[in-house]
Design a protein around this motif. Sequence first.
Motif, PDB file in Angstrom:
ATOM      1  N   LYS A 200       0.587  -1.270  -0.012  1.00  0.00           N
ATOM      2  CA  LYS A 200      -0.054  -0.155  -0.014  1.00  0.00           C
ATOM      3  C   LYS A 200       1.053   1.093  -0.014  1.00  0.00           C
ATOM      4  O   LYS A 200       1.858   1.380   0.461  1.00  0.00           O
ATOM      5  CB  LYS A 200      -0.815   0.056   1.272  1.00  0.00           C
ATOM      6  CG  LYS A 200      -1.806  -1.485   1.166  1.00  0.00           C
ATOM      7  CD  LYS A 200      -2.791  -1.200   1.758  1.00  0.00           C
ATOM      8  CE  LYS A 200      -3.944  -2.336   1.425  1.00  0.00           C
ATOM      9  NZ  LYS A 200      -5.183  -2.254   2.045  1.00  0.00           N
ATOM     10  N   SER A 201       0.332   2.292  -0.610  1.00  0.00           N
ATOM     11  CA  SER A 201       0.966   3.630  -0.615  1.00  0.00           C
ATOM     12  C   SER A 201       0.315   4.543  -0.352  1.00  0.00           C
ATOM     13  O   SER A 201      -1.016   4.535   0.151  1.00  0.00           O
ATOM     14  CB  SER A 201       1.812   3.582  -2.267  1.00  0.00           C
ATOM     15  OG  SER A 201       2.272   4.871  -2.398  1.00  0.00           O
ATOM     16  N   LEU A 202       0.615   5.865  -0.753  1.00  0.00           N
ATOM     17  CA  LEU A 202      -0.133   7.052  -0.540  1.00  0.00           C
ATOM     18  C   LEU A 202      -1.285   6.809  -1.674  1.00  0.00           C
ATOM     19  O   LEU A 202      -1.036   6.670  -2.822  1.00  0.00           O
ATOM     20  CB  LEU A 202       0.576   8.417  -0.814  1.00  0.00           C
ATOM     21  CG  LEU A 202       1.558   8.480   0.491  1.00  0.00           C
ATOM     22  CD1 LEU A 202       2.327   9.874   0.002  1.00  0.00           C
ATOM     23  CD2 LEU A 202       0.943   8.661   1.461  1.00  0.00           C
ATOM     24  N   PRO A 203      -2.551   7.502  -1.435  1.00  0.00           N
ATOM     25  CA  PRO A 203      -3.567   7.473  -2.400  1.00  0.00           C
ATOM     26  C   PRO A 203      -3.467   8.650  -3.302  1.00  0.00           C
ATOM     27  O   PRO A 203      -2.711   9.555  -3.064  1.00  0.00           O
ATOM     28  CB  PRO A 203      -5.055   7.752  -1.372  1.00  0.00           C
ATOM     29  CG  PRO A 203      -4.646   8.214  -0.390  1.00  0.00           C
ATOM     30  CD  PRO A 203      -3.038   7.851  -0.132  1.00  0.00           C
ATOM     31  N   ASP A 204      -4.087   8.581  -4.505  1.00  0.00           N
ATOM     32  CA  ASP A 204      -3.880   9.504  -5.438  1.00  0.00           C
ATOM     33  C   ASP A 204      -4.427  11.011  -4.868  1.00  0.00           C
ATOM     34  O   ASP A 204      -5.411  11.091  -4.396  1.00  0.00           O
ATOM     35  CB  ASP A 204      -4.828   9.272  -6.872  1.00  0.00           C
ATOM     36  CG  ASP A 204      -3.913   7.936  -7.489  1.00  0.00           C
ATOM     37  OD1 ASP A 204      -2.902   7.703  -6.951  1.00  0.00           O
ATOM     38  OD2 ASP A 204      -4.629   7.442  -8.351  1.00  0.00           O
ATOM     39  N   VAL A 205      -4.042  12.050  -5.656  1.00  0.00           N
ATOM     40  CA  VAL A 205      -4.439  13.491  -5.203  1.00  0.00           C
ATOM     41  C   VAL A 205      -4.746  14.067  -6.521  1.00  0.00           C
ATOM     42  O   VAL A 205      -4.113  14.164  -7.610  1.00  0.00           O
ATOM     43  CB  VAL A 205      -3.274  14.435  -4.669  1.00  0.00           C
ATOM     44  CG1 VAL A 205      -3.963  15.782  -4.341  1.00  0.00           C
ATOM     45  CG2 VAL A 205      -2.545  13.637  -3.479  1.00  0.00           C
ATOM     46  N   SER A 206      -6.333  14.165  -6.733  1.00  0.00           N
ATOM     47  CA  SER A 206      -6.762  14.796  -7.658  1.00  0.00           C
ATOM     48  C   SER A 206      -6.687  16.097  -7.698  1.00  0.00           C
ATOM     49  O   SER A 206      -6.465  16.783  -6.808  1.00  0.00           O
ATOM     50  CB  SER A 206      -8.220  14.361  -7.843  1.00  0.00           C
ATOM     51  OG  SER A 206      -9.103  15.255  -6.815  1.00  0.00           O
ATOM     52  N   GLU A 207      -6.858  16.717  -8.788  1.00  0.00           N
ATOM     53  CA  GLU A 207      -6.736  18.403  -9.077  1.00  0.00           C
ATOM     54  C   GLU A 207      -7.755  19.115  -8.155  1.00  0.00           C
ATOM     55  O   GLU A 207      -7.601  19.959  -7.501  1.00  0.00           O
ATOM     56  CB  GLU A 207      -7.194  18.861 -10.627  1.00  0.00           C
ATOM     57  CG  GLU A 207      -6.221  18.381 -11.443  1.00  0.00           C
ATOM     58  CD  GLU A 207      -4.725  19.253 -11.667  1.00  0.00           C
ATOM     59  OE1 GLU A 207      -4.832  20.363 -10.952  1.00  0.00           O
ATOM     60  OE2 GLU A 207      -3.731  18.631 -12.003  1.00  0.00           O
ATOM     61  N   GLU A 208      -8.834  18.106  -8.106  1.00  0.00           N
ATOM     62  CA  GLU A 208     -10.160  19.155  -7.288  1.00  0.00           C
ATOM     63  C   GLU A 208      -9.555  18.926  -5.656  1.00  0.00           C
ATOM     64  O   GLU A 208      -9.698  20.033  -4.854  1.00  0.00           O
ATOM     65  CB  GLU A 208     -11.380  18.402  -7.410  1.00  0.00           C
ATOM     66  CG  GLU A 208     -12.069  18.683  -8.520  1.00  0.00           C
ATOM     67  CD  GLU A 208     -11.647  17.548  -9.643  1.00  0.00           C
ATOM     68  OE1 GLU A 208     -11.969  16.513  -9.598  1.00  0.00           O
ATOM     69  OE2 GLU A 208     -10.856  18.232 -10.485  1.00  0.00           O
ATOM     70  N   LYS A 209      -9.107  17.883  -5.328  1.00  0.00           N
ATOM     71  CA  LYS A 209      -8.686  17.532  -3.683  1.00  0.00           C
ATOM     72  C   LYS A 209      -7.740  18.490  -3.637  1.00  0.00           C
ATOM     73  O   LYS A 209      -7.468  19.138  -2.495  1.00  0.00           O
ATOM     74  CB  LYS A 209      -8.292  16.102  -3.722  1.00  0.00           C
ATOM     75  CG  LYS A 209      -8.557  15.694  -2.307  1.00  0.00           C
ATOM     76  CD  LYS A 209      -8.570  14.108  -2.058  1.00  0.00           C
ATOM     77  CE  LYS A 209      -7.340  13.552  -2.237  1.00  0.00           C
ATOM     78  NZ  LYS A 209      -7.478  11.882  -2.228  1.00  0.00           N
TER      79      LYS A 209
END
Length: 345
Positions: A200-209
Amino acid sequence: MAGEKRRFEIGYALLPKKENSFIQESLVNLARSRGVDLVKIDRERPLVDQGPFDCVLHKLYGEEWKSQLKDFRSQNPNAVIVDSPDAIERLHNRISMLQVVSELKIENQSETFGIPKQIVIYDQETLFDNQAWELLKFPVIAKPLVADGSAKSHKMTLVFNRDGLNKLKPPIVLQEFVNHGGVIFKVYVVGDYVQCVKRKSLPDVSEEKLKSLEGSLRFSQVSNLSTHEKNDDQYYKMMHLEDTELPPQSFMTDVAKGLRQAMKLNLFNFDVIRDTRFGNRYLIIDINYFPGYAKMPGYETVLTDFFCDILSMKEREKGLVECSQKKIAGTDARQLLNCEEEGKP
Ligand SMILES: O=P(O)(O)O[C@@H]1[C@@H](OP(=O)(O)O)[C@H](OP(=O)(O)O)[C@H](O)[C@H](OP(=O)(O)O)[C@H]1OP(=O)(O)O
Ligand SMILES: Nc1ncnc2c1ncn2[C@@H]1O[C@H](COP(=O)(O)OP(=O)(O)O)[C@@H](O)[C@H]1O
Ligand SMILES: [Mg+2]
Ligand SMILES: [Mg+2]
């Protein structure tokens, strides 16, 4: 005794945490059954006074240990030191660690590899210097420049915007955060053996987030967090390992072989992420010397095979040297030791 097989002794010098995880009874017993005794090196006594070891395994830091190994090598030229302290040292700095990746040439039609964009920052002023930032865009991960195994060297900060820069303490590497579906691949290398596992790693970061996130987020050793720790924290929830496909084995093996040759190391692992923007682009983000092998399925067999390989190679080489010395003395020892096929003088 006549007919009895030669036994070998491998001395190991590891920090207590590493010794606890790596020196399992299952490994010691398997190695012993195949003629290899694993012996703890006493750190209170000079290395040259111990053994004699056929091989030394080690993961210790500092000049004092390096000089002990140097003395040992000069007094025991036939012993194998796995691995050379100078080669290991390259991994103690997060810039030199990844430089080797850019030098690799691997022919592959379908997959590509590299490292994320990154810059090194030595002082606070440069941190806010716009020029330094031309290459990067948020989010970025700030990593301590030094990777010396200390808890501090694993303390990372995910930075979402300029406000998040205030808390950083150079010297650091700022590396672009690349969305990779929340899963990293850990590729374990033991000599010519290669095994890739998912973590497991860090979750994605979307432009909105990204717009809604404040400053920065600190974290440490995500891939080693227990399930309990992950579930307690909003940020680590919702990660699905099962659905993620492993990278092609032949590709990872080629990269591992290339790294092994370039770095002249036998015992390491590297962390790889798959860039979600491309799907066939892999980025190497971290290389670790003598990682947590006990977490690798079948580690006892893999490591014992490796010990036997290096020890038999050492014996063969020793045989060849004795062989060529005897030839000079006029004895037909080459035939006796079956050296002719080796293609060596
Ligand atoms: O302790 P473990 O078994 O989790 O192993 C650590 C590694 O975990 P991994 O096998 O990659 O999951 C760990 O890998 P990461 O840096 O977490 O990718 C390091 O290799 C760590 O060594 P150091 O603190 O950098 O000197 C390794 O720690 P040491 O055992 O060498 O202290
Ligand atoms: N460039 C990156 N993009 C996305 N995630 C990253 C990146 N670099 C690191 N990570 C995440 O941070 C974790 C720790 O970073 P890493 O460089 O592997 O440091 P460590 O030596 O402490 O393991 C990785 O396992 C991964 O989950
Ligand atoms: Mg890592
Ligand atoms: Mg690391």
